[in-house]
Design a protein around this motif. Structure first.
Motif, PDB file in Angstrom:
ATOM      1  N   ASP A  27      15.284   7.146   5.716  1.00 56.01           N
ATOM      2  CA  ASP A  27      16.444   6.811   4.897  1.00 56.01           C
ATOM      3  C   ASP A  27      17.124   8.050   4.302  1.00 56.01           C
ATOM      4  OD1 ASP A  27      14.463   7.496   3.126  1.00 56.01           O
ATOM      5  OD2 ASP A  27      14.675   5.717   1.849  1.00 56.01           O
ATOM      6  N   ALA A  28      16.745   9.243   4.783  1.00 55.64           N
ATOM      7  CA  ALA A  28      17.395  10.480   4.312  1.00 55.64           C
ATOM      8  C   ALA A  28      18.596  10.778   5.208  1.00 55.64           C
ATOM      9  CB  ALA A  28      16.397  11.638   4.326  1.00 55.64           C
ATOM     10  N   TYR A  29      19.574   9.896   5.187  1.00 54.07           N
ATOM     11  CA  TYR A  29      20.702   9.980   6.107  1.00 54.07           C
ATOM     12  C   TYR A  29      21.519  11.241   5.857  1.00 54.07           C
ATOM     13  CZ  TYR A  29      19.437   5.052   6.152  1.00 54.07           C
ATOM     14  OH  TYR A  29      18.739   3.874   6.212  1.00 54.07           O
ATOM     15  N   LEU A  30      21.883  11.917   6.947  1.00 46.98           N
ATOM     16  CA  LEU A  30      22.607  13.177   6.870  1.00 46.98           C
ATOM     17  C   LEU A  30      24.114  12.920   6.904  1.00 46.98           C
ATOM     18  CD1 LEU A  30      22.083  16.280   6.863  1.00 46.98           C
ATOM     19  CD2 LEU A  30      22.308  16.206   9.354  1.00 46.98           C
ATOM     20  N   ALA A  31      24.865  13.728   6.154  1.00 47.73           N
ATOM     21  CA  ALA A  31      26.320  13.602   6.151  1.00 47.73           C
ATOM     22  C   ALA A  31      26.871  13.919   7.536  1.00 47.73           C
ATOM     23  CB  ALA A  31      26.931  14.542   5.117  1.00 47.73           C
ATOM     24  N   PRO A  35      26.299  20.936   8.256  1.00 43.94           N
ATOM     25  CA  PRO A  35      26.111  22.013   9.228  1.00 43.94           C
ATOM     26  C   PRO A  35      25.125  21.609  10.324  1.00 43.94           C
ATOM     27  CG  PRO A  35      26.061  22.873   6.992  1.00 43.94           C
ATOM     28  CD  PRO A  35      26.070  21.372   6.861  1.00 43.94           C
ATOM     29  N   GLY A  36      25.486  21.893  11.565  1.00 39.37           N
ATOM     30  CA  GLY A  36      24.601  21.604  12.693  1.00 39.37           C
ATOM     31  C   GLY A  36      24.842  20.277  13.369  1.00 39.37           C
ATOM     32  N   VAL A  37      25.581  19.383  12.707  1.00 44.43           N
ATOM     33  CA  VAL A  37      25.834  18.083  13.343  1.00 44.43           C
ATOM     34  C   VAL A  37      26.715  18.271  14.577  1.00 44.43           C
ATOM     35  CG1 VAL A  37      26.896  15.805  13.064  1.00 44.43           C
ATOM     36  CG2 VAL A  37      25.478  16.752  11.236  1.00 44.43           C
ATOM     37  N   GLU A  38      27.734  19.122  14.483  1.00 41.06           N
ATOM     38  CA  GLU A  38      28.573  19.457  15.631  1.00 41.06           C
ATOM     39  C   GLU A  38      28.636  20.969  15.812  1.00 41.06           C
ATOM     40  OE1 GLU A  38      31.974  16.671  16.970  1.00 41.06           O
ATOM     41  OE2 GLU A  38      32.330  17.043  14.839  1.00 41.06           O
ATOM     42  N   THR A  39      28.607  21.410  17.078  1.00 40.15           N
ATOM     43  CA  THR A  39      28.745  22.828  17.422  1.00 40.15           C
ATOM     44  C   THR A  39      29.696  22.928  18.609  1.00 40.15           C
ATOM     45  OG1 THR A  39      26.466  23.242  16.709  1.00 40.15           O
ATOM     46  CG2 THR A  39      27.541  24.943  18.047  1.00 40.15           C
ATOM     47  N   ILE A  40      30.881  23.458  18.373  1.00 35.56           N
ATOM     48  CA  ILE A  40      31.918  23.504  19.406  1.00 35.56           C
ATOM     49  C   ILE A  40      31.869  24.846  20.137  1.00 35.56           C
ATOM     50  CG2 ILE A  40      34.383  23.332  19.874  1.00 35.56           C
ATOM     51  CD1 ILE A  40      34.633  21.706  17.285  1.00 35.56           C
ATOM     52  N   LYS A  41      31.793  24.813  21.471  1.00 44.39           N
ATOM     53  CA  LYS A  41      31.746  26.039  22.270  1.00 44.39           C
ATOM     54  C   LYS A  41      33.157  26.611  22.463  1.00 44.39           C
ATOM     55  CE  LYS A  41      27.568  24.861  24.869  1.00 44.39           C
ATOM     56  NZ  LYS A  41      26.986  24.659  26.218  1.00 44.39           N
ATOM     57  N   SER A  42      33.225  27.919  22.636  1.00 46.24           N
ATOM     58  CA  SER A  42      34.527  28.602  22.714  1.00 46.24           C
ATOM     59  C   SER A  42      35.318  28.230  23.964  1.00 46.24           C
ATOM     60  CB  SER A  42      34.319  30.122  22.666  1.00 46.24           C
ATOM     61  OG  SER A  42      33.507  30.544  23.758  1.00 46.24           O
ATOM     62  N   TYR A 229      26.341   9.598  10.082  1.00 51.89           N
ATOM     63  CA  TYR A 229      26.650   9.560  11.513  1.00 51.89           C
ATOM     64  C   TYR A 229      25.549   8.800  12.227  1.00 51.89           C
ATOM     65  CZ  TYR A 229      23.202  13.214  12.853  1.00 51.89           C
ATOM     66  OH  TYR A 229      22.047  13.930  13.104  1.00 51.89           O
ATOM     67  N   GLY A 230      25.875   8.244  13.394  1.00 56.80           N
ATOM     68  CA  GLY A 230      24.871   7.447  14.071  1.00 56.80           C
ATOM     69  C   GLY A 230      25.280   7.003  15.458  1.00 56.80           C
ATOM     70  N   HIS A 231      24.369   6.271  16.089  1.00 58.60           N
ATOM     71  CA  HIS A 231      24.599   5.587  17.354  1.00 58.60           C
ATOM     72  C   HIS A 231      24.718   4.099  17.075  1.00 58.60           C
ATOM     73  CE1 HIS A 231      22.624   8.726  20.303  1.00 58.60           C
ATOM     74  NE2 HIS A 231      23.697   9.175  19.701  1.00 58.60           N
ATOM     75  N   MET A 232      25.568   3.408  17.823  1.00 60.25           N
ATOM     76  CA  MET A 232      25.713   1.956  17.678  1.00 60.25           C
ATOM     77  C   MET A 232      25.305   1.261  18.968  1.00 60.25           C
ATOM     78  SD  MET A 232      29.279   1.656  15.531  1.00 60.25           S
ATOM     79  CE  MET A 232      29.921   3.283  15.112  1.00 60.25           C
ATOM     80  N   ALA A 233      24.974  -0.006  18.839  1.00 60.56           N
ATOM     81  CA  ALA A 233      24.541  -0.760  20.020  1.00 60.56           C
ATOM     82  C   ALA A 233      24.783  -2.246  19.823  1.00 60.56           C
ATOM     83  CB  ALA A 233      23.062  -0.504  20.301  1.00 60.56           C
ATOM     84  N   GLN A 292      24.497  -3.297  15.822  1.00 61.83           N
ATOM     85  CA  GLN A 292      23.454  -2.507  15.209  1.00 61.83           C
ATOM     86  C   GLN A 292      23.768  -1.028  15.330  1.00 61.83           C
ATOM     87  OE1 GLN A 292      19.439  -3.599  15.975  1.00 61.83           O
ATOM     88  NE2 GLN A 292      19.845  -5.777  15.991  1.00 61.83           N
ATOM     89  N   ILE A 293      23.157  -0.222  14.426  1.00 62.58           N
ATOM     90  CA  ILE A 293      23.436   1.207  14.399  1.00 62.58           C
ATOM     91  C   ILE A 293      22.183   1.997  14.096  1.00 62.58           C
ATOM     92  CG2 ILE A 293      24.087   1.243  11.941  1.00 62.58           C
ATOM     93  CD1 ILE A 293      26.287   3.297  12.736  1.00 62.58           C
ATOM     94  N   GLN A 294      22.089   3.220  14.669  1.00 60.39           N
ATOM     95  CA  GLN A 294      21.085   4.218  14.322  1.00 60.39           C
ATOM     96  C   GLN A 294      21.771   5.274  13.470  1.00 60.39           C
ATOM     97  OE1 GLN A 294      19.900   5.242  18.473  1.00 60.39           O
ATOM     98  NE2 GLN A 294      17.822   5.164  17.688  1.00 60.39           N
ATOM     99  N   LEU A 295      21.168   5.634  12.323  1.00 58.32           N
ATOM    100  CA  LEU A 295      21.723   6.680  11.476  1.00 58.32           C
ATOM    101  C   LEU A 295      20.890   7.947  11.618  1.00 58.32           C
ATOM    102  CD1 LEU A 295      22.614   4.689   8.229  1.00 58.32           C
ATOM    103  CD2 LEU A 295      24.138   5.431  10.067  1.00 58.32           C
ATOM    104  N   GLY A 296      21.571   9.088  11.793  1.00 57.40           N
ATOM    105  CA  GLY A 296      20.882  10.355  11.992  1.00 57.40           C
ATOM    106  C   GLY A 296      20.442  10.991  10.679  1.00 57.40           C
ATOM    107  N   THR A 297      19.319  11.703  10.730  1.00 59.77           N
ATOM    108  CA  THR A 297      18.810  12.419   9.549  1.00 59.77           C
ATOM    109  C   THR A 297      18.679  13.917   9.783  1.00 59.77           C
ATOM    110  OG1 THR A 297      16.480  12.103  10.197  1.00 59.77           O
ATOM    111  CG2 THR A 297      17.487  10.377   8.826  1.00 59.77           C
ATOM    112  N   ASP A 298      18.750  14.354  11.067  1.00 62.09           N
ATOM    113  CA  ASP A 298      18.516  15.764  11.380  1.00 62.09           C
ATOM    114  C   ASP A 298      19.032  16.035  12.798  1.00 62.09           C
ATOM    115  OD1 ASP A 298      17.547  18.273  11.956  1.00 62.09           O
ATOM    116  OD2 ASP A 298      15.469  17.843  11.487  1.00 62.09           O
ATOM    117  N   PRO A 299      19.946  17.013  12.963  1.00 62.91           N
ATOM    118  CA  PRO A 299      20.464  17.290  14.310  1.00 62.91           C
ATOM    119  C   PRO A 299      19.389  17.662  15.317  1.00 62.91           C
ATOM    120  CG  PRO A 299      21.807  18.377  12.646  1.00 62.91           C
ATOM    121  CD  PRO A 299      20.593  17.847  11.933  1.00 62.91           C
TER     122      PRO A 299
END
Length: 394
Positions: A27-31, A35-42, A229-233, A292-299
């Motif tokens: 239940d320690a859901y991450l915003a 930082p680290g949730v998204e990393t965009i390549k050049s 943020y999360g996955h849905m199903a 239903q949804i999965q909520l992320g806690t750590d990238p």
């Protein structure tokens, strides 16, 4: 008794995995913008353009074969249905996000079942199956650049929890192979076997080739879910859906999957549970479509940049958001099919800011989907629209 024993053993094993995991508490859901949730390549923008070009050429190849331009993927329609999404009335506070902000609210929805591949294949060819969902009369701040008068939210699902295309780099490689061996699927298969990720690339073709009504459906990629943020199903709920798991045989018609959906919806309703990760008490073998949804806690455990990673339900269990019900109806009416294929547009980047698509696969879609639509419209001399009401669909 046997089913209860299975669930007890599964719950015990999940508890063991959770105890051994280094992931933060469930239940320690991450915003969503931590930082680290998204990393965009050049070079992402450059490779996205290359993928757009490859997919446009494949759309033109399909036109040469069929004298009609289709979407770049999910080419073969299997059924189109209308229904209702009911948000759970007892939704906990942390799940009241985006279209689920108001417990008990009901939305009109429409969905298209389809084969995922870029070819009009016979249904005997195993592979991913998809479900595109449009939710109507949605309110709230839109994503940047979206007309505020657009009142819909689109969700895209496939019948596997992960996507073998992985990221932008892998997508470019696979799409280039698909184009090169467009007319020779056997040769494509041989070249996929030479790849270091061969097992991953062949995984979609190991999916059960059965009645689509019995399949669970997953977003595969990650999305913002309000603060998190999360996955849905979508998980089937009704026993009639669970029982409709006939396997496609070689002597079946090449359109047997649409025939089965037509026969099912001719006299029965379908229901799905719409989930975000965090409630493992509901068996995935049950049947209503519940949200239903999965909520992320750590990238590190719940990444957005590698779409091939299945988030472990021990550390990100599914939580139930609502129920989608499709009543009995004609799922393959030709007027409805033509309207959807030639005039409907689905794009998760034209939805609410609260459901912003995340990760490389979704950033790729931001460029690819509008380009695919424009190519289709130009070749067919048609115009895809932002359909604002379910009543506009035949």
């Amino acid at each position: 008794m046997a089913e209860a024993l299975k669930e007890t053993m599964s719950s015990a094993w999940t508890g063991v995995k959770r105890g051994l995991s280094s992931a933060p508490p469930n239940d320690a859901y991450l915003a969503w913008n931590a930082p680290g949730v998204e990393t965009i390549k050049s070079d992402e923008e450059e490779k996205t353009q290359q993928i757009k070009d490859v997919m446009e050429r494949m759309q033109k190849r399909n036109f040469d074969l069929h004298r009609h331009a289709f979407r770049a993927t999910h080419v073969k329609t299997q059924g189109i249905v209308k229904g209702k999404l009911q948000v759970h009335s007892d939704l906990p506070e942390h799940l009241r996000q985006g279209i689920f902000a108001e417990p008990g609210k009901t939305y009109d929805v429409a969905a298209r079942y389809a084969n995922e591949p870029y070819l009009l294949q016979r249904d005997q060819e195993p592979g991913p199956r998809g479900l595109g969902l449009k939710v109507f009369d949605v309110t709230g701040p839109r994503l940047e650049g979206v007309d505020e008068s657009v009142n819909t939210q689109d969700f895209l699902f496939n019948n596997a929890p992960s996507i073998e295309l992985t990221d932008v780099d892998t997508t470019l490689e696979i799409m280039s192979l698909r184009e090169k061996y467009f007319d020779d699927p056997a040769a494509l298969g041989r070249h996929l076997k030479l790849r270091s990720d061969m097992i991953k690339q062949h995984a979609p073709y190991m999916l059960p080739d059965t009645n689509i009504i019995s399949h669970a459906m997953y977003t595969q990629s990650a999305f913002r879910f309000g603060q998190y943020y999360g996955h849905m199903a979508l998980f089937p709920v009704l026993e009639t859906q669970k029982a409709a798991d006939d396997k496609v045989k070689n002597d079946d018609p090449s359109c047997v999957l649409s025939d089965w959906l037509f026969d099912y919806f001719a006299g029965k309703e379908a229901k799905y549970e719409f989930k975000v990760s965090n409630d493992v008490s509901v068996s995935h073998r049950q049947c209503t479509h519940r949200n239903q949804i999965q909520l992320g806690t750590d990238p590190a455990h719940h990444p957005t940049e590698d779409g091939s990673v299945v988030w472990d339900e021990a550390t990100s269990p599914y939580q139930s958001l609502g129920t989608i019900t499709f009543p009995a109806q004609d799922s393959f009416g030709q007027e409805r099919r033509v309207f959807w294929e030639d005039r409907m547009s689905l794009d998760a980047w034209r939805g609410l800011a609260a459901h912003r698509p995340l990760g490389g696969i979704n950033r790729l879609r931001k460029g690819v989907y509008p380009h695919s639509k424009k190519t289709r419209d130009r070749i067919n001399v048609s115009k895809s629209e932002d359909v604002r009401s379910v009543d506009e669909i035949p």
